[in-house]
Write a protein that holds these residues in place. Structure first.
Motif, mmCIF file in Angstrom:
data_model
loop_
_atom_site.group_PDB
_atom_site.id
_atom_site.type_symbol
_atom_site.label_atom_id
_atom_site.label_comp_id
_atom_site.label_asym_id
_atom_site.label_seq_id
_atom_site.Cartn_x
_atom_site.Cartn_y
_atom_site.Cartn_z
ATOM 1 N N LEU A 200 0.680 -0.995 0.021
ATOM 2 C CA LEU A 200 -0.052 0.076 0.053
ATOM 3 C C LEU A 200 0.833 1.192 -0.147
ATOM 4 O O LEU A 200 0.533 2.096 -0.581
ATOM 5 N N ARG A 201 2.045 1.241 0.685
ATOM 6 C CA ARG A 201 2.782 2.347 0.949
ATOM 7 C C ARG A 201 3.573 2.724 -0.284
ATOM 8 O O ARG A 201 3.558 3.992 -0.859
ATOM 9 N N LEU A 202 3.953 1.709 -1.022
ATOM 10 C CA LEU A 202 4.557 1.853 -2.258
ATOM 11 C C LEU A 202 3.646 2.438 -3.306
ATOM 12 O O LEU A 202 4.136 3.281 -4.439
ATOM 13 N N ARG A 203 2.290 1.859 -3.511
ATOM 14 C CA ARG A 203 1.498 2.376 -4.410
ATOM 15 C C ARG A 203 0.966 3.723 -4.047
ATOM 16 O O ARG A 203 1.077 4.569 -5.143
ATOM 17 N N ASP A 204 0.717 4.053 -3.027
ATOM 18 C CA ASP A 204 0.010 5.365 -2.651
ATOM 19 C C ASP A 204 0.302 5.517 -0.947
ATOM 20 O O ASP A 204 -0.454 4.895 -0.239
ATOM 21 N N ARG A 205 0.963 6.583 -0.994
ATOM 22 C CA ARG A 205 1.294 6.595 0.652
ATOM 23 C C ARG A 205 0.092 7.046 1.472
ATOM 24 O O ARG A 205 0.104 7.038 2.566
ATOM 25 N N HIS A 206 -0.792 7.708 0.785
ATOM 26 C CA HIS A 206 -1.917 8.224 1.554
ATOM 27 C C HIS A 206 -2.877 7.121 1.857
ATOM 28 O O HIS A 206 -3.737 7.357 2.717
ATOM 29 N N ALA A 207 -2.866 6.062 1.333
ATOM 30 C CA ALA A 207 -3.654 4.846 1.304
ATOM 31 C C ALA A 207 -3.395 4.286 2.706
ATOM 32 O O ALA A 207 -4.205 3.423 3.338
ATOM 33 N N THR A 208 -2.028 4.591 3.393
ATOM 34 C CA THR A 208 -1.758 3.915 4.832
ATOM 35 C C THR A 208 -2.187 5.082 5.815
ATOM 36 O O THR A 208 -1.672 5.010 6.880
ATOM 37 N N ALA A 209 -3.082 6.072 5.467
ATOM 38 C CA ALA A 209 -3.337 7.303 6.381
ATOM 39 C C ALA A 209 -3.937 6.557 7.658
ATOM 40 O O ALA A 209 -3.883 7.079 8.769
ATOM 41 N N ALA A 210 -4.829 5.428 7.581
ATOM 42 C CA ALA A 210 -5.589 5.075 8.640
ATOM 43 C C ALA A 210 -4.605 4.169 9.431
ATOM 44 O O ALA A 210 -5.117 3.897 10.537
ATOM 45 N N TYR A 211 -3.364 3.820 9.242
ATOM 46 C CA TYR A 211 -2.364 3.089 10.093
ATOM 47 C C TYR A 211 -2.025 3.937 11.317
ATOM 48 O O TYR A 211 -1.611 5.194 10.866
ATOM 49 N N PRO A 212 -2.141 3.620 12.604
ATOM 50 C CA PRO A 212 -1.642 4.562 13.550
ATOM 51 C C PRO A 212 -0.030 4.331 13.531
ATOM 52 O O PRO A 212 0.364 3.554 12.823
ATOM 53 N N ASP A 213 0.794 5.406 14.439
ATOM 54 C CA ASP A 213 2.097 5.448 13.935
ATOM 55 C C ASP A 213 2.760 4.094 14.478
ATOM 56 O O ASP A 213 3.687 3.786 13.905
ATOM 57 N N ARG A 214 2.220 3.276 15.649
ATOM 58 C CA ARG A 214 2.635 2.233 15.763
ATOM 59 C C ARG A 214 2.651 1.008 15.072
ATOM 60 O O ARG A 214 3.749 0.477 14.733
ATOM 61 N N ALA A 215 1.608 1.092 14.214
ATOM 62 C CA ALA A 215 1.448 0.008 13.234
ATOM 63 C C ALA A 215 2.493 0.554 12.058
ATOM 64 O O ALA A 215 2.998 -0.530 11.499
ATOM 65 N N ARG A 216 2.758 1.749 11.687
ATOM 66 C CA ARG A 216 3.494 1.924 10.454
ATOM 67 C C ARG A 216 4.861 1.517 10.988
ATOM 68 O O ARG A 216 5.692 0.986 9.964
ATOM 69 N N LEU A 217 5.238 1.882 12.295
ATOM 70 C CA LEU A 217 6.865 1.574 12.824
ATOM 71 C C LEU A 217 6.735 0.040 12.699
ATOM 72 O O LEU A 217 7.902 -0.253 12.190
ATOM 73 N N LEU A 218 5.928 -0.510 13.194
ATOM 74 C CA LEU A 218 6.298 -1.982 13.444
ATOM 75 C C LEU A 218 6.183 -2.908 11.924
ATOM 76 O O LEU A 218 6.918 -3.487 11.703
ATOM 77 N N TYR A 219 5.553 -2.296 11.084
ATOM 78 C CA TYR A 219 5.248 -2.995 9.903
ATOM 79 C C TYR A 219 6.445 -2.678 8.951
ATOM 80 O O TYR A 219 7.074 -3.411 8.271
ATOM 81 N N THR A 220 6.814 -1.327 8.960
ATOM 82 C CA THR A 220 7.947 -1.144 8.350
ATOM 83 C C THR A 220 9.355 -1.620 8.673
ATOM 84 O O THR A 220 10.224 -2.105 8.111
ATOM 85 N N ALA A 221 9.300 -1.631 10.282
ATOM 86 C CA ALA A 221 10.450 -2.412 10.791
ATOM 87 C C ALA A 221 10.589 -3.914 10.446
ATOM 88 O O ALA A 221 11.776 -4.148 10.209
ATOM 89 N N TYR A 222 9.575 -4.520 10.441
ATOM 90 C CA TYR A 222 9.664 -5.842 10.093
ATOM 91 C C TYR A 222 9.884 -6.221 8.656
ATOM 92 O O TYR A 222 10.659 -6.903 8.390
ATOM 93 N N ALA A 223 9.396 -5.231 7.709
ATOM 94 C CA ALA A 223 9.712 -5.652 6.306
ATOM 95 C C ALA A 223 11.193 -5.366 6.066
ATOM 96 O O ALA A 223 11.784 -6.040 5.227
ATOM 97 N N ILE A 224 11.739 -4.260 6.708
ATOM 98 C CA ILE A 224 13.038 -4.147 6.658
ATOM 99 C C ILE A 224 14.072 -5.195 7.306
ATOM 100 O O ILE A 224 15.011 -5.678 6.761
ATOM 101 N N GLY A 225 13.530 -5.374 8.555
ATOM 102 C CA GLY A 225 14.541 -6.329 9.314
ATOM 103 C C GLY A 225 14.438 -7.627 8.769
ATOM 104 O O GLY A 225 15.596 -8.588 8.755
ATOM 105 N N SER A 226 13.235 -8.268 8.556
ATOM 106 C CA SER A 226 13.164 -9.658 7.850
ATOM 107 C C SER A 226 14.050 -9.649 6.502
ATOM 108 O O SER A 226 14.546 -10.982 6.337
#
Length: 369
Positions: free
Chosen positions: A322-348
Motif C-alpha cells: 500500500l505504501r509503495l502504491r500510494d502513501r496516502h492509502a496508509t493514512a488509517a494506520y496508527p504510528d505504532r502500526a507504521r513503525l512495526l510493519y516497516t521495521a519488520y519488512a526491512i528487518g526480515s
C-alpha cells in the motif's frame, strides 16, 4: 418501550465461563481481540469497544453499570440497539451462560489425512492427557532454579562451540563424506525434533495451556513431528507465550548437552569426536535458526507475541505494498502500526540476506578447506 428499556438495563448477562478472550492484537490498522469457543474451536475477532463490553459480561454487572463504564472510557453512551445486536450475536454463537455449547467437531474416523506424498497422522488419541503425563514426570526440572541451571549449561556449551567453529566446520565437512555416520547424525537430529515438539506441549501444560494434537506430518522425503497448542494465544501474559515458543529450541540444546560432554573428553583426532562435532554444529544450527523471526519458525511466532501483532509478516507485506502504491492509502494506520510493519519488512529482509551470506561463506570455507 420504557419497560423494555428498564428490563434490559437491569439485565446481568454473562459469558460461558470457558470462553477465551485474547489480549489486544494489532491487525493491519486496527486493534482486535480474539474470542474463542474451546468446545468446537471456533474463533472470531472483535474490536476494542466490543471487547470492552464482552469482557465485562460476568453476570454481576448490569448492562446499565457497563454502559456507565463504557461512557467513561469512550465518551459516548450505548443504546438498546447496540445491546440487542451484541447479545444476539453472542447468543447465536451459544457463547452466553446457560446456552448449550455447540457440539464438538467429531474426530476423523481415521487418524490419517492427506496423501501418500503429503499428509499427516495423529499419533495419540488424547494429546492433552499425554502431555499432562509428561508434565507430571518432568515437573521437578520445570522449576525456575533448575531451568536456570540447565540454561546456563546450554549457553556455556554454545560459547565453547562458537570458539571452535572452524574445527567444527571442517569435521562437519568430513562427516558429509561418511554416509553411515551421517545417517546416524541425521537420525539423532530427527529425534531431537520429537523432543522439540513435545517440549512445546509440556511448557503449555506447565503454563496453563492445552494441547490439541500430537502427530507426524510429512512432505516426502521429509517427515517431522508436530504438537498443536490449543489456547496459547489466549494466555494473559507475554512471558507465558514466549516461554512456550522458546521451549522447542531449549529442548534441542538440552538434547546436545550429553554429546557435548562426550565430545569434550575425546582427543581431537578421534573419529568419534569428528562425528560428534558434526552433530553439535548441525544441532546448534537447528536450534538457533529456529529462533529467527521468519515464518514459520518459532522465533517469528515469539516476535508476534512479544509485540502483540497478529499475522505479522502478511500484514507487513500488505502495508508495504500500500505504501509503495500510494502513501496516502496508509493514512488509517496508527504510528505504532507504521513503525512495526516497516521495521519488520526491512528487518526480515536483512535477516534473510545475512543468512544467505552466512551460508555462502560457510560453503566457500568448506570447499577450500
Amino acid at each position: 418501550m420504557s419497560a423494555n428499556h428498564g428490563a434490559l438495563s437491569a439485565h446481568r448477562p454473562a459469558l460461558r465461563p470457558d470462553i477465551l478472550l485474547s489480549p489486544p492484537l494489532l491487525r493491519g490498522p486496527t486493534t482486535v481481540h480474539l474470542v474463542k469457543d474451546p468446545s468446537d474451536g471456533s474463533c472470531f475477532a472483535v474490536g476494542v469497544r466490543e471487547y470492552f463490553l464482552i469482557s465485562r459480561l460476568d453476570g454481576k454487572r448490569s448492562t446499565r453499570e457497563i454502559e456507565v463504564e463504557y461512557a467513561a472510557a469512550f465518551g459516548r453512551r450505548l443504546g438498546d440497539a447496540h445491546w440487542h445486536q451484541l447479545l444476539t450475536l453472542l447468543g447465536s454463537r451459544r457463547l452466553l451462560a446457560g446456552a448449550e455449547p455447540p457440539p464438538a467437531s467429531p474426530s476423523p474416523a481415521s487418524p490419517f489425512s492427506g496423501t501418500l506424498y503429503r499428509g499427516s497422522v495423529r499419533l495419540v488419541a488424547d494429546a492433552d492427557a499425554t502431555t499432562s503425563k509428561l508434565h507430571r514426570a518432568l515437573r521437578p526440572v520445570l522449576r525456575a532454579p533448575a531451568l536456570l541451571v540447565l540454561l546456563a549449561f546450554c549457553l556455556a556449551m554454545e560459547v565453547v562451540l562458537a570458539a571452535d567453529t572452524a574445527d567444527l566446520a571442517r569435521d562437519t565437512w568430513w562427516l558429509f563424506h561418511q554416509p553411515m555416520a551421517l545417517l546416524g547424525v541425521f537420525t539423532l537430529l530427527w529425534l531431537s525434533t520429537v523432543g522439540h515438539e513435545l517440549a512445546h506441549g509440556v511448557a503449555a501444560r506447565h503454563l496453563g495451556g492445552t494441547v490439541s494434537e500430537i502427530g507426524l506430518r510429512w512432505r516426502l522425503p521429509v517427515a517431522i513431528m508436530y504438537c498443536r497448542v490449543g489456547n496459547y494465544r489466549f494466555l494473559p501474559r507475554r512471558r507465558q507465550q514466549l516461554a512456550i515458543g522458546a521451549a522447542g529450541a531449549f529442548a534441542n540444546l538440552l538434547f546436545l548437552l550429553p554429546f557435548a560432554a562426550w565430545w569434550a573428553l575425546l582427543e581431537p583426532a578421534d573419529p568419534t569426536r569428528r562425528v560428534l562435532s558434526g552433530l553439535l554444529l548441525l544441532g546448534s544450527c537447528q536450534a538457533l535458526v529456529n529462533l529467527l523471526p521468519l515464518p514459520p519458525l518459532d522465533g517469528y511466532t515469539m516476535l508476534g507475541h512479544a509485540l502483540r501483532v497478529d499475522d505479522y509478516a502478511p500484514q507487513s507485506g500488505h502495508y508495504l505494498r500500500l505504501r509503495l502504491r500510494d502513501r496516502h492509502a496508509t493514512a488509517a494506520y496508527p504510528d505504532r502500526a507504521r513503525l512495526l510493519y516497516t521495521a519488520y519488512a526491512i528487518g526480515s529482509s536483512v535477516v534473510v540476506l545475512v543468512l544467505a551470506g552466512v551460508v555462502a561463506t560457510a560453503a566457500c570455507f568448506l570447499l577450500v578447506a
